[in-house]
Motif scaffolding. Structure first.
Motif, PDB file in Angstrom:
ATOM      1  N   ASP A  67       0.288  10.947  -6.515  1.00  0.00           N
ATOM      2  CA  ASP A  67      -1.376  10.405  -5.900  1.00  0.00           C
ATOM      3  C   ASP A  67      -2.517  11.638  -5.477  1.00  0.00           C
ATOM      4  O   ASP A  67      -1.917  11.903  -4.645  1.00  0.00           O
ATOM      5  N   ALA A 112       2.064   3.254   3.392  1.00  0.00           N
ATOM      6  CA  ALA A 112       0.677   4.000   1.015  1.00  0.00           C
ATOM      7  C   ALA A 112       2.493   3.376   0.621  1.00  0.00           C
ATOM      8  O   ALA A 112       2.246   3.153  -0.319  1.00  0.00           O
ATOM      9  N   VAL A 155       3.794  -0.210   0.603  1.00  0.00           N
ATOM     10  CA  VAL A 155       2.297  -1.522  -0.169  1.00  0.00           C
ATOM     11  C   VAL A 155       2.426  -0.942  -1.493  1.00  0.00           C
ATOM     12  O   VAL A 155       1.333  -2.232  -1.752  1.00  0.00           O
ATOM     13  N   ARG A 156       2.458   0.202  -1.790  1.00  0.00           N
ATOM     14  CA  ARG A 156       2.455   0.473  -3.798  1.00  0.00           C
ATOM     15  C   ARG A 156       3.165  -0.270  -3.729  1.00  0.00           C
ATOM     16  O   ARG A 156       2.768  -0.796  -5.147  1.00  0.00           O
ATOM     17  N   GLU A 176       2.111  -4.088  -4.570  1.00  0.00           N
ATOM     18  CA  GLU A 176       0.562  -3.700  -4.649  1.00  0.00           C
ATOM     19  C   GLU A 176       0.719  -3.858  -6.218  1.00  0.00           C
ATOM     20  O   GLU A 176       0.325  -4.726  -7.374  1.00  0.00           O
ATOM     21  N   ALA A 186       3.544  -1.870   7.322  1.00  0.00           N
ATOM     22  CA  ALA A 186       3.260  -2.490   5.253  1.00  0.00           C
ATOM     23  C   ALA A 186       3.500  -3.815   4.803  1.00  0.00           C
ATOM     24  O   ALA A 186       3.544  -4.333   4.193  1.00  0.00           O
ATOM     25  N   ASN A 226      -2.906  -4.956   1.426  1.00  0.00           N
ATOM     26  CA  ASN A 226      -2.679  -4.299  -0.151  1.00  0.00           C
ATOM     27  C   ASN A 226      -3.296  -2.792   0.593  1.00  0.00           C
ATOM     28  O   ASN A 226      -3.143  -2.647   2.572  1.00  0.00           O
ATOM     29  N   LEU A 227      -3.779  -1.501   0.557  1.00  0.00           N
ATOM     30  CA  LEU A 227      -3.396  -0.712   1.261  1.00  0.00           C
ATOM     31  C   LEU A 227      -4.636  -0.307   2.321  1.00  0.00           C
ATOM     32  O   LEU A 227      -4.615   0.373   3.395  1.00  0.00           O
TER      33      LEU A 227
END
Length: 386
Positions: free
Chosen positions: A31, A212, A215-216, A219, A294, A299-300
């Motif tokens: 990332d 993050a 949430v990843r 998603e 989260a 979403n992020l």
């Protein structure tokens, strides 16, 4: 047999946790935006905070309207020199003074009346100071410097009139203030601002990385797979928090020793090991809040908005720039729910003052209480998701 089964379950648990932690590190390594934020947060952001944020008066722009044109007025103007002040304009009229303030060419104007020389000789010299109050803190500091400058000029004029007689001067009533500044004798604002920015980065990145990462999973649709896997909720929580702790413990010493201590020369008087031992507790607590965010976000981008919605009130209520004693009573009590208040106070107590557990136990207790509540809320939210 029961002991053997228990040991086998423990090995399986550690194997699952190690696999999840390794997966998190691999995702983090790929990332690039997050990696850039990490490197910038613990290097460039801390450096810029130390250089750009200053609580001192340096080359403060001053415009002068001298209507006296006398030796006394010129001597007063000569005292408006660096490093405090910088005379940027010699004005000729009130209209020019108003225009300079309105256009932002100057932040402070000194108006010396036509009778200044005669008034000084009579012992009642006065001049006017007009300050741009849009930057109230700097305006207050500049006013204090001007008052100090005028006081020094008055004492010199008095000494000239009385002559060199020390015996006569000794008879005059006077108050001699001799301030002593502990821990930061030169009042170097870079020491304060750079360390504060490092503590802010620890807080922000603790929330950012865990939010993050979770949430990843949502998603990409892999969170449902994790929920039906043999992973326990506690193992999933630990897998999200452990990489955050490891990354911050790896990068923040570079910031602490390389920039705060190295570039700005901030003396680190306390135990760094003690600071980081308590920081692990703080990072875990704030990372739990990131997981809770989260769980709420879809979403992020939404998670980042919620993160900043929480982060800025935490910072404003931390007492870093305004002491709680100077706040309104209700806001002073509101600072008690900001974990940053306890962590920033703890950081300054340990790193600046060199204090130990006897002086910071209440800060650690505050972090424990708030950390436990945040962790409990996150676990409850996660169980609802299950």
């Amino acid at each position: 047999a029961v002991l053997g089964v228990s040991q086998k379950e423990d090995r399986l648990m550690w194997a699952r946790l190690a696999a999840m932690v390794l997966k998190e590190f691999r995702q983090l390594a790929g990332d690039l935006p997050i990696l850039f934020i990490l490197l910038w947060g613990f290097s460039g952001a801390v450096f810029i905070a130390g250089r750009a944020i200053s609580m001192d008066i340096n080359n403060y722009p001053v415009a002068v309207l001298d209507l006296s044109h006398s030796p006394e007025s010129r001597e007063l103007i000569a005292r408006l020199r660096a490093p405090w002040f910088k005379v940027v304009a010699q004005l000729e009229s009130d209209a020019a003074l108003t225009d300079a303030l309105d256009r932002g060419r100057t932040s402070l104007a000194v108006v010396i009346p036509p009778t200044f020389s005669r008034d000084v000789q009579a012992g009642a010299g006065r001049f006017q100071v007009i300050s741009d109050g849009t930057q109230s803190q700097m305006a207050t500091l500049a006013g204090g410097y001007i008052t100090q400058l005028a006081g020094g000029y008055s004492i010199e004029l008095l000494e000239r009139r009385l002559g060199p007689s020390e015996r006569l001067l000794a008879r005059l009533p006077q108050v001699d203030a001799r301030p002593r500044v502990e821990f930061n004798p030169n009042i170097t604002s870079a020491w304060f601002s750079s360390l504060l920015e490092m503590l802010n980065m620890i807080t922000m990145i603790s929330m950012l990385l865990t939010a993050a990462a979770m949430v990843r999973e949502k998603e990409q649709g892999t969170l449902e797979q994790l929920l039906v896997s043999p992973l326990r909720p506690a193992e999933l929580f630990a897998a999200k928090i452990i990489p955050t702790v490891a990354v911050i413990l790896l990068l923040s010493p570079l910031s602490l020793f390389g920039i705060v201590g190295g570039v700005f020369g901030t003396p680190l008087r306390g135990s760094v090991l003690f600071f980081y031992a308590v920081s692990v507790l703080y990072i875990t607590s704030v990372a739990s809040l990131g997981i809770y965010i989260a769980m709420l976000a879809r979403n992020l981008a939404q998670a980042m908005m919620m993160l900043f919605l929480i982060l800025f009130p935490m910072l404003f209520l931390s007492g870093a720039t305004t002491p709680p004693e100077s706040m309104a009573p209700w806001m002073r009590y509101a600072t008690l729910i900001s974990p940053m208040r306890y962590y920033i106070d703890f950081g300054y107590q340990v790193l600046f003052k060199g204090n130990g557990l006897a002086y910071v136990w209440h800060d650690i207790l505050g972090m424990l209480v708030l950390g436990g509540l945040m962790f409990g809320f996150s676990v409850a939210r996660f169980r609802r998701l299950l």
